[in-house]
Design a protein around this motif. Structure first.
Motif, PDB file in Angstrom:
ATOM      1  N   ARG A 177     -25.611  -7.413  -1.595  1.00 59.58           N
ATOM      2  CA  ARG A 177     -24.442  -8.155  -1.144  1.00 59.58           C
ATOM      3  C   ARG A 177     -23.172  -7.319  -1.264  1.00 59.58           C
ATOM      4  NH1 ARG A 177     -26.527 -11.791   2.116  1.00 59.58           N
ATOM      5  NH2 ARG A 177     -28.166 -13.050   1.104  1.00 59.58           N
ATOM      6  N   ALA A 178     -22.301  -7.481  -0.284  1.00 61.80           N
ATOM      7  CA  ALA A 178     -21.026  -6.768  -0.280  1.00 61.80           C
ATOM      8  C   ALA A 178     -20.219  -7.130  -1.525  1.00 61.80           C
ATOM      9  CB  ALA A 178     -20.238  -7.112   0.978  1.00 61.80           C
ATOM     10  N   TYR A 179     -19.491  -6.156  -2.039  1.00 62.36           N
ATOM     11  CA  TYR A 179     -18.644  -6.410  -3.202  1.00 62.36           C
ATOM     12  C   TYR A 179     -17.525  -5.369  -3.271  1.00 62.36           C
ATOM     13  CZ  TYR A 179     -20.639  -2.427  -5.806  1.00 62.36           C
ATOM     14  OH  TYR A 179     -21.011  -1.166  -6.211  1.00 62.36           O
ATOM     15  N   GLY A 180     -16.501  -5.680  -4.038  1.00 62.78           N
ATOM     16  CA  GLY A 180     -15.450  -4.708  -4.346  1.00 62.78           C
ATOM     17  C   GLY A 180     -14.217  -4.734  -3.453  1.00 62.78           C
ATOM     18  N   LEU A 181     -14.306  -5.355  -2.273  1.00 71.18           N
ATOM     19  CA  LEU A 181     -13.156  -5.346  -1.363  1.00 71.18           C
ATOM     20  C   LEU A 181     -11.969  -6.094  -1.961  1.00 71.18           C
ATOM     21  CD1 LEU A 181     -14.999  -6.035   2.016  1.00 71.18           C
ATOM     22  CD2 LEU A 181     -13.934  -3.885   1.339  1.00 71.18           C
ATOM     23  N   ASP A 182     -12.248  -7.225  -2.595  1.00 75.52           N
ATOM     24  CA  ASP A 182     -11.162  -8.001  -3.193  1.00 75.52           C
ATOM     25  C   ASP A 182     -10.487  -7.221  -4.330  1.00 75.52           C
ATOM     26  OD1 ASP A 182     -13.459  -8.143  -4.720  1.00 75.52           O
ATOM     27  OD2 ASP A 182     -13.190 -10.240  -5.302  1.00 75.52           O
ATOM     28  N   HIS A 183     -11.278  -6.430  -5.049  1.00 75.06           N
ATOM     29  CA  HIS A 183     -10.720  -5.620  -6.136  1.00 75.06           C
ATOM     30  C   HIS A 183      -9.768  -4.555  -5.585  1.00 75.06           C
ATOM     31  CE1 HIS A 183     -10.235  -3.835  -9.966  1.00 75.06           C
ATOM     32  NE2 HIS A 183     -11.080  -2.826  -9.819  1.00 75.06           N
ATOM     33  N   LEU A 184     -10.140  -3.949  -4.456  1.00 77.36           N
ATOM     34  CA  LEU A 184      -9.277  -2.952  -3.827  1.00 77.36           C
ATOM     35  C   LEU A 184      -7.961  -3.588  -3.375  1.00 77.36           C
ATOM     36  CD1 LEU A 184      -8.705  -0.129  -2.761  1.00 77.36           C
ATOM     37  CD2 LEU A 184     -10.068  -0.663  -0.731  1.00 77.36           C
ATOM     38  N   ILE A 185      -8.034  -4.793  -2.825  1.00 79.27           N
ATOM     39  CA  ILE A 185      -6.818  -5.496  -2.410  1.00 79.27           C
ATOM     40  C   ILE A 185      -5.925  -5.780  -3.617  1.00 79.27           C
ATOM     41  CG2 ILE A 185      -5.917  -7.675  -1.480  1.00 79.27           C
ATOM     42  CD1 ILE A 185      -6.956  -5.761   0.657  1.00 79.27           C
ATOM     43  N   ASP A 186      -6.518  -6.202  -4.728  1.00 78.41           N
ATOM     44  CA  ASP A 186      -5.733  -6.472  -5.944  1.00 78.41           C
ATOM     45  C   ASP A 186      -5.017  -5.216  -6.426  1.00 78.41           C
ATOM     46  OD1 ASP A 186      -6.511  -9.102  -5.948  1.00 78.41           O
ATOM     47  OD2 ASP A 186      -8.109  -8.846  -7.424  1.00 78.41           O
ATOM     48  N   ILE A 187      -5.704  -4.073  -6.378  1.00 76.21           N
ATOM     49  CA  ILE A 187      -5.097  -2.811  -6.812  1.00 76.21           C
ATOM     50  C   ILE A 187      -3.970  -2.417  -5.862  1.00 76.21           C
ATOM     51  CG2 ILE A 187      -5.510  -0.334  -7.128  1.00 76.21           C
ATOM     52  CD1 ILE A 187      -8.372  -1.163  -8.046  1.00 76.21           C
ATOM     53  N   MET A 188      -4.207  -2.604  -4.563  1.00 73.17           N
ATOM     54  CA  MET A 188      -3.150  -2.318  -3.587  1.00 73.17           C
ATOM     55  C   MET A 188      -1.915  -3.180  -3.866  1.00 73.17           C
ATOM     56  SD  MET A 188      -4.150  -0.073  -1.156  1.00 73.17           S
ATOM     57  CE  MET A 188      -3.369  -0.529   0.379  1.00 73.17           C
ATOM     58  N   ALA A 189      -2.142  -4.445  -4.186  1.00 74.59           N
ATOM     59  CA  ALA A 189      -1.029  -5.350  -4.465  1.00 74.59           C
ATOM     60  C   ALA A 189      -0.240  -4.882  -5.687  1.00 74.59           C
ATOM     61  CB  ALA A 189      -1.544  -6.768  -4.677  1.00 74.59           C
ATOM     62  N   GLU A 190      -0.920  -4.256  -6.641  1.00 73.74           N
ATOM     63  CA  GLU A 190      -0.257  -3.766  -7.850  1.00 73.74           C
ATOM     64  C   GLU A 190       0.595  -2.528  -7.584  1.00 73.74           C
ATOM     65  OE1 GLU A 190      -3.118  -3.100 -10.909  1.00 73.74           O
ATOM     66  OE2 GLU A 190      -3.839  -5.169 -10.901  1.00 73.74           O
ATOM     67  N   VAL A 191       0.131  -1.652  -6.692  1.00 70.22           N
ATOM     68  CA  VAL A 191       0.815  -0.363  -6.519  1.00 70.22           C
ATOM     69  C   VAL A 191       1.832  -0.353  -5.382  1.00 70.22           C
ATOM     70  CG1 VAL A 191      -1.148   0.885  -7.477  1.00 70.22           C
ATOM     71  CG2 VAL A 191      -0.974   0.640  -5.000  1.00 70.22           C
ATOM     72  N   LEU A 192       1.737  -1.295  -4.444  1.00 71.90           N
ATOM     73  CA  LEU A 192       2.659  -1.283  -3.308  1.00 71.90           C
ATOM     74  C   LEU A 192       4.007  -1.886  -3.698  1.00 71.90           C
ATOM     75  CD1 LEU A 192       0.342  -2.425  -0.357  1.00 71.90           C
ATOM     76  CD2 LEU A 192       1.169  -0.113  -0.838  1.00 71.90           C
ATOM     77  N   PRO A 193       5.099  -1.414  -3.082  1.00 73.06           N
ATOM     78  CA  PRO A 193       6.420  -1.980  -3.376  1.00 73.06           C
ATOM     79  C   PRO A 193       6.530  -3.423  -2.887  1.00 73.06           C
ATOM     80  CG  PRO A 193       6.538  -0.420  -1.555  1.00 73.06           C
ATOM     81  CD  PRO A 193       5.163  -0.304  -2.118  1.00 73.06           C
ATOM     82  N   ASN A 194       7.505  -4.150  -3.410  1.00 75.26           N
ATOM     83  CA  ASN A 194       7.675  -5.565  -3.070  1.00 75.26           C
ATOM     84  C   ASN A 194       7.839  -5.796  -1.572  1.00 75.26           C
ATOM     85  OD1 ASN A 194       7.492  -6.414  -5.732  1.00 75.26           O
ATOM     86  ND2 ASN A 194       9.700  -6.246  -6.090  1.00 75.26           N
ATOM     87  N   GLU A 195       8.490  -4.836  -0.885  1.00 80.47           N
ATOM     88  CA  GLU A 195       8.749  -5.015   0.551  1.00 80.47           C
ATOM     89  C   GLU A 195       7.464  -5.057   1.375  1.00 80.47           C
ATOM     90  OE1 GLU A 195      11.837  -1.805  -0.640  1.00 80.47           O
ATOM     91  OE2 GLU A 195      10.049  -2.701  -1.549  1.00 80.47           O
ATOM     92  N   LEU A 196       6.342  -4.596   0.780  1.00 86.11           N
ATOM     93  CA  LEU A 196       5.088  -4.534   1.531  1.00 86.11           C
ATOM     94  C   LEU A 196       4.070  -5.597   1.105  1.00 86.11           C
ATOM     95  CD1 LEU A 196       4.706  -0.668   1.623  1.00 86.11           C
ATOM     96  CD2 LEU A 196       5.041  -2.146   3.604  1.00 86.11           C
ATOM     97  N   GLN A 197       4.436  -6.442   0.156  1.00 84.91           N
ATOM     98  CA  GLN A 197       3.484  -7.439  -0.325  1.00 84.91           C
ATOM     99  C   GLN A 197       3.105  -8.439   0.771  1.00 84.91           C
ATOM    100  OE1 GLN A 197       1.879  -7.326  -3.236  1.00 84.91           O
ATOM    101  NE2 GLN A 197       2.987  -5.463  -3.767  1.00 84.91           N
ATOM    102  N   ASN A 198       4.084  -8.907   1.529  1.00 86.94           N
ATOM    103  CA  ASN A 198       3.778  -9.846   2.609  1.00 86.94           C
ATOM    104  C   ASN A 198       2.968  -9.177   3.713  1.00 86.94           C
ATOM    105  OD1 ASN A 198       5.079 -11.901   1.301  1.00 86.94           O
ATOM    106  ND2 ASN A 198       6.967 -11.764   2.496  1.00 86.94           N
ATOM    107  N   THR A 199       3.264  -7.906   3.967  1.00 87.00           N
ATOM    108  CA  THR A 199       2.497  -7.159   4.969  1.00 87.00           C
ATOM    109  C   THR A 199       1.027  -7.071   4.565  1.00 87.00           C
ATOM    110  OG1 THR A 199       4.406  -5.822   5.593  1.00 87.00           O
ATOM    111  CG2 THR A 199       2.235  -4.951   6.159  1.00 87.00           C
ATOM    112  N   LEU A 200       0.788  -6.707   3.309  1.00 86.12           N
ATOM    113  CA  LEU A 200      -0.591  -6.598   2.819  1.00 86.12           C
ATOM    114  C   LEU A 200      -1.340  -7.905   3.001  1.00 86.12           C
ATOM    115  CD1 LEU A 200      -2.822  -5.006   1.305  1.00 86.12           C
ATOM    116  CD2 LEU A 200      -1.839  -5.871  -0.829  1.00 86.12           C
TER     117      LEU A 200
END
Length: 239
Positions: A177-200
């Motif tokens: 079963r597929a796994y890990g994609l949600d974890h990558l999104i969470d990490i992206m949300a942590e490292v991206l600046p506030n201006e890009l949170q809605n874009t993500l």
């Protein structure tokens, strides 16, 4: 939607690591298939899609000669520095994914380690976050071993993330079963600046939980704001 800033991701790795599968599993609208690529350097292509706040910078496979690898590295750094110098968030590179395929008995070889060490040492000024993505990460035991191997190198990276982007059928006897994609999104949300949170949250389709958290934060802000307005002694503001 028109006011969303453009999220720019640079993807690096050998050919056949599953970059298109990863992109299409993470982002809505089969972006990798429909995004139009145009050359931005002699080696790197930029994939964009009309009215879609995402750009993918696709680099050539890393089974290139060492000379070509160095050329690609220099071109990536030039794009990063130019985006940084522009002071325009829409032109900056916001994240780098270094993809390694766990399947097919592939290893994280010495040339890749050396390339990353050289790259991260030259990336210290702009500090674009680097995530090592282990694609086709089955069996999980092998993925865990490779993750540990990468982490022991003490590279200047944010995280090592094992991912299986889509379910994998093994001779109709077993389905991983597929796994890990949600974890990558969470990490992206942590490292991206506030201006890009809605874009993500606009472009990603892999984590409903991440979308919910973002929505709840916006609702909480709006509620707090309207509550304050309701108590303000200004005619009509309470409405």
């Amino acid at each position: 939607i028109k006011n969303l800033k453009t999220l720019n991701i640079m993807i690096v790795g050998k050919s056949g690591v599953g970059k298109s599968t990863l992109i299409n599993s993470l982002f809505r609208g089969n972006f990798a298939e429909t995004g139009l690529g145009r050359p931005v350097t002699s080696e790197i292509r930029k994939k964009v899609k009309k009215d879609y706040p995402l750009a993918i910078y696709d680099t050539p496979g890393f089974e290139l000669s060492s000379g070509q690898q160095n050329k690609v590295k220099d071109e990536i750094l030039d794009i990063i520095r130019n985006g940084f110098a522009s002071k325009n968030i829409n032109d900056a590179i916001h994240c780098i994914w270094y993809c390694v395929n766990v399947g097919g008995n592939r290893t994280f070889d010495e040339s890749e380690i050396n390339w990353l060490k050289e790259f991260t040492s030259e990336n210290k000024v702009t500090q674009v976050p680097i995530i090592v993505v282990l694609t086709q990460a089955v069996p999980k035991k092998k993925a865990s071993e490779m993750k540990n191997h990468v982490e022991k190198e003490n590279l200047d990276i944010i995280k090592v993330v094992p991912i299986l982007a889509q379910d994998m059928d093994f001779d109709e006897e077993y389905i991983a079963r597929a796994y890990g994609l949600d974890h990558l999104i969470d990490i992206m949300a942590e490292v991206l600046p506030n201006e890009l949170q809605n874009t993500l949250q606009n472009v990603q389709k892999a984590s409903l939980e991440s979308k919910k958290k973002a929505a709840q934060a916006l609702v909480a802000t709006a509620v707090a704001g309207s509550f304050g307005e309701g108590f303000a002694p200004i005619p009509f503001s309470d409405a």
